[in-house]
Design a protein around this motif. Structure first.
Motif, PDB file in Angstrom:
ATOM      1  N   GLN A   8      40.295  70.693  17.852  1.00  0.00           N
ATOM      2  CA  GLN A   8      41.133  70.407  19.060  1.00  0.00           C
ATOM      3  C   GLN A   8      42.011  69.221  18.622  1.00  0.00           C
ATOM      4  N   SER A  12      45.786  68.820  18.036  1.00  0.00           N
ATOM      5  CA  SER A  12      46.691  68.248  18.999  1.00  0.00           C
ATOM      6  C   SER A  12      47.363  67.142  18.098  1.00  0.00           C
ATOM      7  N   ILE A  13      46.678  66.488  17.079  1.00  0.00           N
ATOM      8  CA  ILE A  13      47.494  65.454  16.345  1.00  0.00           C
ATOM      9  C   ILE A  13      48.673  66.012  15.717  1.00  0.00           C
ATOM     10  N   ILE A  16      51.269  67.181  17.957  1.00  0.00           N
ATOM     11  CA  ILE A  16      52.381  66.105  18.405  1.00  0.00           C
ATOM     12  C   ILE A  16      53.014  65.342  17.210  1.00  0.00           C
ATOM     13  N   LEU A  20      57.169  65.253  17.443  1.00  0.00           N
ATOM     14  CA  LEU A  20      57.994  64.129  17.181  1.00  0.00           C
ATOM     15  C   LEU A  20      58.724  64.219  15.888  1.00  0.00           C
ATOM     16  N   ILE A  24      62.781  63.699  16.082  1.00  0.00           N
ATOM     17  CA  ILE A  24      63.503  62.652  15.252  1.00  0.00           C
ATOM     18  C   ILE A  24      64.490  63.484  14.145  1.00  0.00           C
TER      19      ILE A  24
ATOM     20  N   PHE B  66      51.084  65.678  29.710  1.00  0.00           N
ATOM     21  CA  PHE B  66      50.616  66.077  28.429  1.00  0.00           C
ATOM     22  C   PHE B  66      49.219  65.561  28.317  1.00  0.00           C
ATOM     23  N   LEU B  70      46.019  68.413  29.308  1.00  0.00           N
ATOM     24  CA  LEU B  70      45.360  68.996  28.190  1.00  0.00           C
ATOM     25  C   LEU B  70      43.836  68.265  27.840  1.00  0.00           C
ATOM     26  N   GLY B  71      43.867  67.455  28.632  1.00  0.00           N
ATOM     27  CA  GLY B  71      42.238  66.602  28.577  1.00  0.00           C
ATOM     28  C   GLY B  71      42.444  65.952  27.308  1.00  0.00           C
ATOM     29  N   LEU B  72      43.523  65.006  26.805  1.00  0.00           N
ATOM     30  CA  LEU B  72      43.390  64.514  25.691  1.00  0.00           C
ATOM     31  C   LEU B  72      43.223  62.924  25.787  1.00  0.00           C
ATOM     32  N   TYR B  74      41.086  60.928  24.958  1.00  0.00           N
ATOM     33  CA  TYR B  74      40.593  60.191  24.173  1.00  0.00           C
ATOM     34  C   TYR B  74      41.551  60.218  22.795  1.00  0.00           C
ATOM     35  N   LEU B  75      42.663  60.537  23.104  1.00  0.00           N
ATOM     36  CA  LEU B  75      43.811  60.290  21.854  1.00  0.00           C
ATOM     37  C   LEU B  75      44.971  59.697  22.407  1.00  0.00           C
ATOM     38  N   ILE B  78      46.482  57.044  19.961  1.00  0.00           N
ATOM     39  CA  ILE B  78      47.218  57.531  18.729  1.00  0.00           C
ATOM     40  C   ILE B  78      48.739  58.125  19.253  1.00  0.00           C
ATOM     41  N   VAL B  79      48.536  58.891  20.462  1.00  0.00           N
ATOM     42  CA  VAL B  79      49.797  59.467  20.972  1.00  0.00           C
ATOM     43  C   VAL B  79      50.654  58.462  21.408  1.00  0.00           C
ATOM     44  N   LEU B  82      52.347  57.068  18.219  1.00  0.00           N
ATOM     45  CA  LEU B  82      53.371  58.015  17.670  1.00  0.00           C
ATOM     46  C   LEU B  82      54.564  57.857  18.575  1.00  0.00           C
ATOM     47  N   VAL B  83      54.452  58.032  19.877  1.00  0.00           N
ATOM     48  CA  VAL B  83      55.785  58.112  21.038  1.00  0.00           C
ATOM     49  C   VAL B  83      56.285  56.858  20.675  1.00  0.00           C
ATOM     50  N   ALA B  86      58.578  56.789  17.227  1.00  0.00           N
ATOM     51  CA  ALA B  86      59.357  57.823  17.168  1.00  0.00           C
ATOM     52  C   ALA B  86      60.579  57.289  18.138  1.00  0.00           C
ATOM     53  N   GLN B  89      62.709  54.650  16.450  1.00  0.00           N
ATOM     54  CA  GLN B  89      63.797  55.120  15.470  1.00  0.00           C
ATOM     55  C   GLN B  89      64.731  55.981  16.266  1.00  0.00           C
TER      56      GLN B  89
END
Lengths: 370, 197
Positions: A8, A12-13, A16, A20, A24, B66, B70-72, B74-75, B78-79, B82-83, B86, B89
């Motif tokens: 998962q 997910s990573i 995402i 993104l 971009i 999001f 999605l139960g994410l 723990y991420l 990172i999300v 990344l957001v 992005a 930029q």
């Protein structure tokens, strides 16, 4: 359970990142699309249409107009100054340090920082149109020292390069290893201008240097390389009876060209060459210069080692080039001397200071800043 | 935790009592590095405020529509990162195209801001404190303004300090740390106004 979560996470990573990246690239496509624009040079004497979105420097190069740039478009050398009358947009903070108030008033900008977004009207000095691009083949690739290579290029059949001794060329690398982009760097020509179908360079390996690593590890004899040029205002002026040439490391290259050219042309000015290096293993072209010194009364060669290896013979100067210069010229009339320097920024600054202290006008001290 | 707190209180609190730099010590690298000139400091302050608000708002949406469904959770780090990367930029491309004057002023700072901890910090505070959309908006706006204010104060003092005779060794980062510490102490005085942690 564990593997489910791992999966998962991976999905997910990835998801995402993909989303993104898509956003971009879409934004880039939409926002960076400036359409076809018209570039008009020197009051319309040259006009062409290009696709916007790139820097002016890159756009001009694509159209075979090569503007000098030693730093490769990073706004650190300030060589790519051009007069842009319209379409350049507001002055950027990255350009400010390189433009005097007077230049700003006269619409000077750095071509590497200005992006082509619309029609532009600009001026390019006529002599820059002499600059050409060559695809040359590597004829000789030889170790001069443990970290400096001699690169001798042969120009394509029938092509010639006209340069003044001391000028430099730009080297374009091809993508290699982790380097995905074509980059270019400037290197001084070490061969003589009279040899119009060949070019020689002395290129020192810079740790992590993109272009020097390319030359030292990727390039092989027989390969093709793209070079453009000549560029630069570093050449022999000949207004005084004495010239001091000081170079460190691979900075010897343009000085070799200058000296050989002057000797070929029978220039009678006294030439003093101070060559700074660290130890015996960093010396090169010693035989050449020692021979010249014996043969010509007006050429003097003073190699200086800052840290000579005690295990190898050395009877030359020890230390940096500054003390011998100071000693040899302390009673000379500074206004009758021209200085020609090539080396690292620190070397240039210190030797320049020594020369100014000797009374040499700073307008008579020439060097290229890389 | 504090969903009932008025957004206006959060706004004022994030400028004064919970100032990003002076209370939380976030975004210190650019705060110390780009504060020797008032003019550039204001530019950076504006850019941070702008990016802070935009990223916090987008991250709020990303988190609630999001990450949570999605139960994410723990991420989320990172999300969020990344957001932010992005967004910065895209923002740069957008400004270059439509707001060239603003881009000329702030453009150089934008890549620098991507890694500014105050930006990620604001997003994480907003999540930890369960702010709703309006609260987050005012919180991020206040945090940005607070950061801007702090760097401007430091830059103004450092500019004046340039003419002063400082003990050798204290000039540069040394005195900047001292000033920041004293300013932070002064800001403790605000902490009685609200209790919004």
């Amino acid at each position: 359970m564990f593997s489910m979560q791992t999966l998962q996470t991976v999905f997910s990573i990835t998801g995402i990142s993909v989303i993104l990246t898509l956003i971009i690239s879409l934004a880039e496509k939409k926002l960076n699309d400036y359409g076809i624009v018209k570039i008009s040079i020197n009051e319309g004497s040259r006009e062409f249409e290009v696709e916007g979105g790139q820097t002016l420097l890159g756009t001009l190069a694509e159209n075979k107009i090569f503007i000098p740039s030693a730093c490769g478009g990073k706004a650190t050398c300030g060589l790519c100054k051009l007069q842009i009358h319209s379409g350049a947009g507001p002055l950027l903070p990255t350009e400010e340090p390189y433009l005097t108030p007077q230049e700003r008033e006269n619409d000077f900008r750095l071509a590497c920082q200005v992006k082509v977004k619309g029609d532009m009207v600009l001026e390019i000095p006529e002599e820059l149109f002499n600059i050409k691009e060559f695809i040359a083949s590597v004829e000789v690739l030889d170790d001069l020292t443990h970290d400096i290579k001699l690169v001798r290029l042969k120009l394509p059949e029938g092509e010639e390069v006209k340069f003044k001794a001391g000028q430099f060329m730009q080297f374009y690398t091809k993508p290699y290893g982790k380097i995905k982009e074509k980059v270019f760097r400037a290197y001084s020509i070490s061969s003589v201008p009279s040899e119009q179908d060949h070019l020689e360079f002395c290129i020192r390996q810079v740790p992590d240097g993109v272009c020097t690593t390319y030359v030292h590890t990727v390039l092989e004899e027989g390969d093709d390389v793209a070079v453009s040029g000549p560029y630069g205002d570093f050449y022999y002026r000949g207004d005084t009876p004495t010239m001091i040439l000081a170079g460190a490391g691979s900075g010897l290259a343009p000085l070799r060209s200058l000296i050989l050219d002057n000797i070929e042309k029978g220039v009678t000015a006294d030439m003093y060459l101070y060559f700074g290096a660290q130890s015996q293993r960093d010396l090169y072209y010693m035989d050449l210069f020692q021979e010249l010194e014996e043969k010509y009364d007006n050429f003097h060669f003073i190699p200086c080692l800052s840290q000579p290896d005690p295990n190898e013979p050395w009877d030359g100067e020890v230390g940096r080039v500054n003390p011998p210069i100071q000693r040899d010229f302390k009673d000379a009339d500074g206004s009758q001397i021209e200085g020609y320097l090539c080396g690292s920024p620190a070397f240039l600054a210190s030797v320049r200071q020594t020369m100014v202290d000797l009374g040499i006008p700073s307008s008579q001290i020439y060097y290229d800043e890389f | 935790m504090a969903p009932q707190v008025s957004p206006l209180v959060i706004f004022i609190a994030s400028i004064f009592t919970n100032n990003m730099i002076l209370a939380n010590f976030l975004g210190m690298c650019s705060y110390l590095a780009i504060s020797s000139e008032y003019k550039t400091a204001t530019g950076l302050g504006k850019a941070v405020s702008l990016v802070l608000v935009i990223t916090a708002m987008v991250n709020w949406l990303v988190y609630h529509y999001f990450i949570v469904p999605l139960g994410l959770e723990y991420l989320q780090f990172i999300v969020f990162i990344l957001v932010i990367a992005a967004l910065v930029q895209i923002l740069e491309l957008f400004m270059d195209r439509y707001l060239p004057d603003l881009h000329a002023n702030l453009g150089v700072f934008l890549p620098l801001i991507t890694v500014n901890c105050a930006i990620l910090g604001a997003t994480l505070f907003m999540v930890i404190r369960h702010y709703n959309f309006l609260q987050s908006l005012l919180f991020s706006l206040g945090s940005g303004i607070g950061w801007w204010m702090a760097i401007c104060m430091l830059a103004a003092m450092r500019e004046k300090m340039g003419k002063a005779k400082l003990p050798p060794g204290l000039a540069g980062p040394g005195i900047a740390f001292l000033i920041t510490g004293i300013m932070a102490l002064a800001f403790v005085g605000f902490s009685g106004i609200f209790a919004v942690q």
